[in-house]
Design an enzyme around this catalytic site. Sequence first.
Site, PDB file in Angstrom:
ATOM      1  N   GLY A 276      34.835  30.758  36.555  1.00 48.59           N
ATOM      2  CA  GLY A 276      33.298  29.026  36.409  1.00 48.59           C
ATOM      3  C   GLY A 276      32.711  28.999  37.392  1.00 48.59           C
ATOM      4  O   GLY A 276      32.310  30.277  37.365  1.00 48.59           O
ATOM      5  N   GLY A 277      32.574  28.210  37.556  1.00 46.63           N
ATOM      6  CA  GLY A 277      30.790  27.987  38.724  1.00 46.63           C
ATOM      7  C   GLY A 277      31.500  28.889  40.153  1.00 46.63           C
ATOM      8  O   GLY A 277      29.771  29.153  40.041  1.00 46.63           O
TER       9      GLY A 277
ATOM     10  N   GLY B 153       3.773  47.963  20.287  1.00 47.70           N
ATOM     11  CA  GLY B 153       3.515  47.007  21.771  1.00 47.70           C
ATOM     12  C   GLY B 153       4.683  47.890  23.158  1.00 47.70           C
ATOM     13  O   GLY B 153       4.077  47.430  23.996  1.00 47.70           O
ATOM     14  N   ALA B 154       4.877  48.696  22.202  1.00 47.04           N
ATOM     15  CA  ALA B 154       6.202  49.384  23.819  1.00 47.04           C
ATOM     16  C   ALA B 154       4.852  49.897  24.684  1.00 47.04           C
ATOM     17  O   ALA B 154       4.993  49.895  26.237  1.00 47.04           O
ATOM     18  CB  ALA B 154       7.096  50.266  23.073  1.00 47.04           C
TER      19      ALA B 154
HETATM   20  C1  HXC Z   1      43.610  25.657  46.102  1.00 46.52           C
HETATM   21  C2  HXC Z   1      44.377  28.061  45.398  1.00 46.52           C
HETATM   22  C3  HXC Z   1      43.362  28.020  44.265  1.00 46.52           C
HETATM   23  C4  HXC Z   1      42.127  27.476  43.871  1.00 46.52           C
HETATM   24  C5  HXC Z   1      44.235  30.138  44.483  1.00 46.52           C
HETATM   25  N1  HXC Z   1      45.432  29.416  45.345  1.00 46.52           N
HETATM   26  N2  HXC Z   1      43.526  29.400  43.585  1.00 46.52           N
HETATM   27  N3  HXC Z   1      44.487  26.862  45.922  1.00 46.52           N
HETATM   28  N4  HXC Z   1      42.260  26.039  45.026  1.00 46.52           N
HETATM   29  N5  HXC Z   1      41.311  27.048  43.514  1.00 46.52           N
HETATM   30  C6  HXC Z   1      46.401  29.313  45.488  1.00 46.52           C
HETATM   31  C7  HXC Z   1      47.574  28.893  44.679  1.00 46.52           C
HETATM   32  O1  HXC Z   1      47.910  28.014  44.761  1.00 46.52           O
HETATM   33  C8  HXC Z   1      48.379  30.172  45.485  1.00 46.52           C
HETATM   34  O2  HXC Z   1      48.557  29.600  46.239  1.00 46.52           O
HETATM   35  C9  HXC Z   1      47.394  31.575  46.458  1.00 46.52           C
HETATM   36  O3  HXC Z   1      45.977  30.543  46.599  1.00 46.52           O
HETATM   37  C10 HXC Z   1      47.381  32.340  45.369  1.00 46.52           C
HETATM   38  O4  HXC Z   1      47.269  32.637  43.958  1.00 46.52           O
HETATM   39  P1  HXC Z   1      48.363  33.030  43.440  1.00 46.52           P
HETATM   40  O5  HXC Z   1      47.801  32.102  41.863  1.00 46.52           O
HETATM   41  O6  HXC Z   1      49.892  32.660  43.182  1.00 46.52           O
HETATM   42  O7  HXC Z   1      47.994  34.096  43.130  1.00 46.52           O
HETATM   43  P2  HXC Z   1      47.869  35.075  41.245  1.00 46.52           P
HETATM   44  O8  HXC Z   1      48.566  35.236  40.433  1.00 46.52           O
HETATM   45  O9  HXC Z   1      46.565  36.300  42.164  1.00 46.52           O
HETATM   46  O10 HXC Z   1      46.621  34.757  40.698  1.00 46.52           O
HETATM   47  C11 HXC Z   1      45.048  33.805  41.444  1.00 46.52           C
HETATM   48  C12 HXC Z   1      44.052  33.321  40.253  1.00 46.52           C
HETATM   49  C13 HXC Z   1      45.059  32.156  40.155  1.00 46.52           C
HETATM   50  C14 HXC Z   1      44.357  34.591  39.034  1.00 46.52           C
HETATM   51  C15 HXC Z   1      43.224  32.886  41.009  1.00 46.52           C
HETATM   52  O11 HXC Z   1      45.203  31.784  41.604  1.00 46.52           O
HETATM   53  C16 HXC Z   1      44.262  30.973  39.925  1.00 46.52           C
HETATM   54  O12 HXC Z   1      43.797  30.768  38.341  1.00 46.52           O
HETATM   55  N6  HXC Z   1      43.933  30.178  40.189  1.00 46.52           N
HETATM   56  C17 HXC Z   1      42.837  28.850  39.855  1.00 46.52           C
HETATM   57  C18 HXC Z   1      41.568  29.167  39.650  1.00 46.52           C
HETATM   58  C19 HXC Z   1      40.482  27.908  39.283  1.00 46.52           C
HETATM   59  O13 HXC Z   1      41.272  26.951  38.561  1.00 46.52           O
HETATM   60  N7  HXC Z   1      40.302  27.400  40.460  1.00 46.52           N
HETATM   61  C20 HXC Z   1      39.631  26.712  40.518  1.00 46.52           C
HETATM   62  C21 HXC Z   1      38.091  27.119  39.080  1.00 46.52           C
HETATM   63  S1  HXC Z   1      36.801  25.678  39.207  1.00 46.52           S
HETATM   64  P3  HXC Z   1      50.106  29.492  47.352  1.00 46.52           P
HETATM   65  O14 HXC Z   1      50.636  28.847  48.576  1.00 46.52           O
HETATM   66  O15 HXC Z   1      51.378  29.079  46.010  1.00 46.52           O
HETATM   67  O16 HXC Z   1      50.640  30.911  47.315  1.00 46.52           O
HETATM   68  C22 HXC Z   1      35.926  25.906  40.065  1.00 46.52           C
HETATM   69  C23 HXC Z   1      34.791  25.174  40.014  1.00 46.52           C
HETATM   70  C24 HXC Z   1      33.077  25.586  40.873  1.00 46.52           C
HETATM   71  O17 HXC Z   1      35.976  27.022  40.844  1.00 46.52           O
HETATM   72  C25 HXC Z   1      31.840  24.865  40.447  1.00 46.52           C
HETATM   73  C26 HXC Z   1      31.767  25.124  40.961  1.00 46.52           C
HETATM   74  C27 HXC Z   1      30.145  24.746  40.461  1.00 46.52           C
END
Ligand code: HXC
Length: 555
Positions: free
Chosen positions: A210-211, A445-446
């Site tokens: 994402g972001g 041009g190149a």
């Molecule tokens: C809080 C998070 C987290 C998050 C992962 N965890 N992402 N906690 N906020 N964004 C936690 C999980 O709950 C888990 O905790 C631990 O981290 C490990 O994650 P797993 O899922 O077990 O690991 P894995 O299977 O390797 O998967 C990794 C992952 C997946 C692909 C990153 O966790 C995932 O899809 N996370 C969410 C991604 C996401 O949607 N993020 C928000 C994006 S929006 P526990 O305690 O259960 O072990 C964003 C906006 C930014 O980022 C904008 C900026 C402008």
Amino acid sequence: MLRAFLFDTLSGAKIRIRRQIRRTNTGKGHTNLTMTIGRIADRKRAELARRREQSEQGGGPARIEAQRRRGKLTARDRIALLLDDSTFEELDPFVLSRPTDFDPPGKSHHPGDAVVTGHGRVNGRLTFVYSQDFTVSGGSLSEVVAQKICKAMDLAASAGAPIVGLIDSGGARIQEGIDSLSGYGSIFHRNVRASGVIPQISAILGPAAGGATYSPALTDFVAMVSGIGQMYITGPDVIKSVTGEVVSLEDLGGAEIHASRSGVAHFSFESEETCFAELRRLLGFLPQNNMEDPPEHRGADDPARTDEALAHLIPDSANEPYDMLAVVVRAVDDGVFMQVHEGFARNILVGFARMDGRTVGIVANQPNHLAGVLDIDASSKAARFVRFCDAFNIPIVTFIDVPGFMPGTSQEYGGIIRHGAKLLYAYAEATVPKVSVLTRKAYGGAYIVMSSKNLRGDVNLAWPTGEVAVMGAEGAVNIIHRTRIRSSDDSDETRRRLVEEYEERLMNPYIAASRGLIDNVIDPAETRPRIIRALEMLRNKRETLPPKKHGSIPL
Ligand code: HXC
């Protein structure tokens, strides 16, 4: 409660110390005082050690084990590999994330949260680092994680030293909502402020979704490690539900894709160990900040070394390819050329090398791939690199063999005009020393785009095989002699003869040299010493642009 406790403790301590002083003044109890203070100090030291260990443990042994099972190093392993031994000075190991409404009762907040930040040395030079810790809440970005990263960025900018971000994160800490989004905003703002001031490098060693991808994208170089690093705006599931497209995570945002197709990654490495070794090498080419010149490392290579092999590289046929990489490698110090964006837009080469010990940025058309034509990707790749070199006082050496811009609807619809203009703009804007060597074609041009005299190329050299022309002989003859060819009894023979005539008269470097657009025609064997002398002459080059806030570069 807490206040009352602190008050009692402090008053108690004061009374004890007063009693001790009284005893000391009467000559009794001196040893006793030292012992009491010593015991308190030892207890506090032990507490510090305990707290430090807790912070250094990250998410604990089970999560560290899970991290290793995913084929990844820990945040601290990574810092140790990036920095010189025992030089890491940590910042903020004890910050705690804010409690949220989603916390289960009694949730303990991990000291240091999900990032390790600080500074150390890379080959003895100050370097800042932040390393996201996936073992703590998936390395997600909380408000305090963002604050830690911002503090390191601020210090790097004020100390004038590079910063390397090691990314392994699930993105915004979902439980903290807008506070984590706001944290990202603060990081992006600093990325932009520091751009062109200190080198910024990102290594993608886990998810970056994402972001969260935008901070790396704002930095100067993005490195990815195959198999573990992934970058994408929306994941496979979202893509499937929105567009119906089915794609694996690796095919969507893996290292190979970004290093070869999207161009988001400048480097793709097979292992984390290689990644850190190469990032250390990269930093060795760069100045610490935009007020410094790059470091000098004089090797054994003689600056006056000539190379006969260069005189035999160009094939007899104008359309036959050859490897420009061989030219670059033979010209630079010790044959060492660190390619940037090696797998992307392979029709142009860019990267760092040294000439007589000084860093140069190399830009070179590559006839071995798509005849070295300039297309959208090649223009963007080179433009970004030229601007980086210009921002950081790195002279640019350009090797030219370019038949023109790529024709076709996909290029036109994709905006080759604005992308080509971007490269033109970058060369024209660059005030660092610009030296070029024309090995064969420079058409249309190149020709102008590639560091030409009109864009203030400082020294423009050509090999005797150089050809500066509006276009290739065949194309030119077909246009200017169309009627003659059509009305001739043997049109093929007429065309062949006219092409030969055209080549004889116009396809050489001497017409451009006669107008001063080429400064000299050189023996290819002398390429290295000629470039080095030109760079030496330009060492104190000063050129300033007209005062302006910033230009409006075509993007
Ligand atoms: C809080 C998070 C987290 C998050 C992962 N965890 N992402 N906690 N906020 N964004 C936690 C999980 O709950 C888990 O905790 C631990 O981290 C490990 O994650 P797993 O899922 O077990 O690991 P894995 O299977 O390797 O998967 C990794 C992952 C997946 C692909 C990153 O966790 C995932 O899809 N996370 C969410 C991604 C996401 O949607 N993020 C928000 C994006 S929006 P526990 O305690 O259960 O072990 C964003 C906006 C930014 O980022 C904008 C900026 C402008």
